[in-house]
Every structure is written in structure tokens, then in C-alpha cells.
Write an enzyme that holds these catalytic residues in place. Structure first.
Site, mmCIF file in Angstrom:
data_model
loop_
_atom_site.group_PDB
_atom_site.id
_atom_site.type_symbol
_atom_site.label_atom_id
_atom_site.label_comp_id
_atom_site.label_asym_id
_atom_site.label_seq_id
_atom_site.Cartn_x
_atom_site.Cartn_y
_atom_site.Cartn_z
ATOM 1 N N TYR A 1 2.169 1.113 -22.968
ATOM 2 C CA TYR A 1 1.481 1.558 -21.748
ATOM 3 C C TYR A 1 0.588 2.748 -22.046
ATOM 4 O O TYR A 1 0.802 3.481 -23.015
ATOM 5 C CB TYR A 1 2.507 1.921 -20.666
ATOM 6 C CG TYR A 1 3.294 0.714 -20.215
ATOM 7 C CD1 TYR A 1 2.754 -0.168 -19.289
ATOM 8 C CD2 TYR A 1 4.531 0.426 -20.754
ATOM 9 C CE1 TYR A 1 3.450 -1.297 -18.899
ATOM 10 C CE2 TYR A 1 5.238 -0.701 -20.368
ATOM 11 C CZ TYR A 1 4.688 -1.562 -19.436
ATOM 12 O OH TYR A 1 5.367 -2.691 -19.054
ATOM 13 N N CYS A 2 -0.389 2.926 -21.181
ATOM 14 C CA CYS A 2 -1.365 3.999 -21.264
ATOM 15 C C CYS A 2 -0.655 5.326 -21.545
ATOM 16 O O CYS A 2 0.351 5.615 -20.902
ATOM 17 C CB CYS A 2 -2.141 4.071 -19.946
ATOM 18 S SG CYS A 2 -3.452 5.296 -19.943
ATOM 19 N N PRO A 3 -1.130 6.052 -22.507
ATOM 20 C CA PRO A 3 -2.372 5.941 -23.280
ATOM 21 C C PRO A 3 -2.216 5.286 -24.652
ATOM 22 O O PRO A 3 -3.159 5.265 -25.438
ATOM 23 C CB PRO A 3 -2.781 7.400 -23.447
ATOM 24 C CG PRO A 3 -1.466 8.108 -23.643
ATOM 25 C CD PRO A 3 -0.510 7.368 -22.715
ATOM 26 N N ASP B 1 -0.698 -4.177 -20.791
ATOM 27 C CA ASP B 1 -0.857 -3.127 -19.785
ATOM 28 C C ASP B 1 -2.149 -3.361 -19.009
ATOM 29 O O ASP B 1 -3.233 -3.366 -19.590
ATOM 30 C CB ASP B 1 -0.890 -1.759 -20.458
ATOM 31 C CG ASP B 1 -1.011 -0.602 -19.489
ATOM 32 O OD1 ASP B 1 -1.053 -0.840 -18.251
ATOM 33 O OD2 ASP B 1 -1.077 0.545 -19.946
#
Length: 78
Positions: free
Chosen positions: A15-17, A42
């Protein structure tokens, strides 16, 4: 390789980042003009990876949402 790329980066489950951070690290080792297929799950990558390409001068050649996986084909810019 998916999408006929020179390199593949699998960031599924991240997931981000993290996907963009790993892409940034990966693309440093790729020759100018070569392609990378990024495989992600994601949904924020739908926003982040096109912005990454635009900001750093790489070309987003293709983006495919396969329902569970999102594939991006990038060409490294100069």
C-alpha cells in the site's frame, strides 16, 4: 513478462507509498528506453503511478485494470 516488458515489478499486497517507492528504486537500474511492467493491487496506484511518470519524465504506455490486479507499462525517460 506481462505486457511484453523488459522488467517486471510485483508490488501486489503493498500500500501507498510502498509501490511508488519500490518503482523509484527499480527504475534507477533500468536503461533509458527500456520498459517496466508494474503489477499492483493498491487502488491509489491508479493516481500515483501516472503522476510519478509525469513528474519524472517517464512514459506511461499502458494501464490495465484486471479487476484484482492493476498493470502499468512504463518506458524509462532520459
Amino acid at each position: 513478462m506481462r505486457l511484453n516488458a523488459n522488467h517486471e515489478l510485483d508490488v501486489t499486497g503493498l500500500y501507498c507509498p510502498e509501490p511508488v517507492m519500490l518503482l523509484h528504486r527499480c527504475i534507477r537500474d533500468v536503461a533509458v528506453g527500456e520498459t517496466v511492467c508494474v503489477v499492483a493491487t493498491d487502488p491509489t496506484t491508479l493516481r500515483d503511478i501516472p503522476r510519478f511518470c509525469s513528474f519524472l519524465g517517464h512514459e506511461l504506455l499502458e494501464q490495465v485494470d484486471e479487476g484484482g490486479e492493476i498493470l502499468f507499462l512504463l518506458r524509462k525517460g532520459a
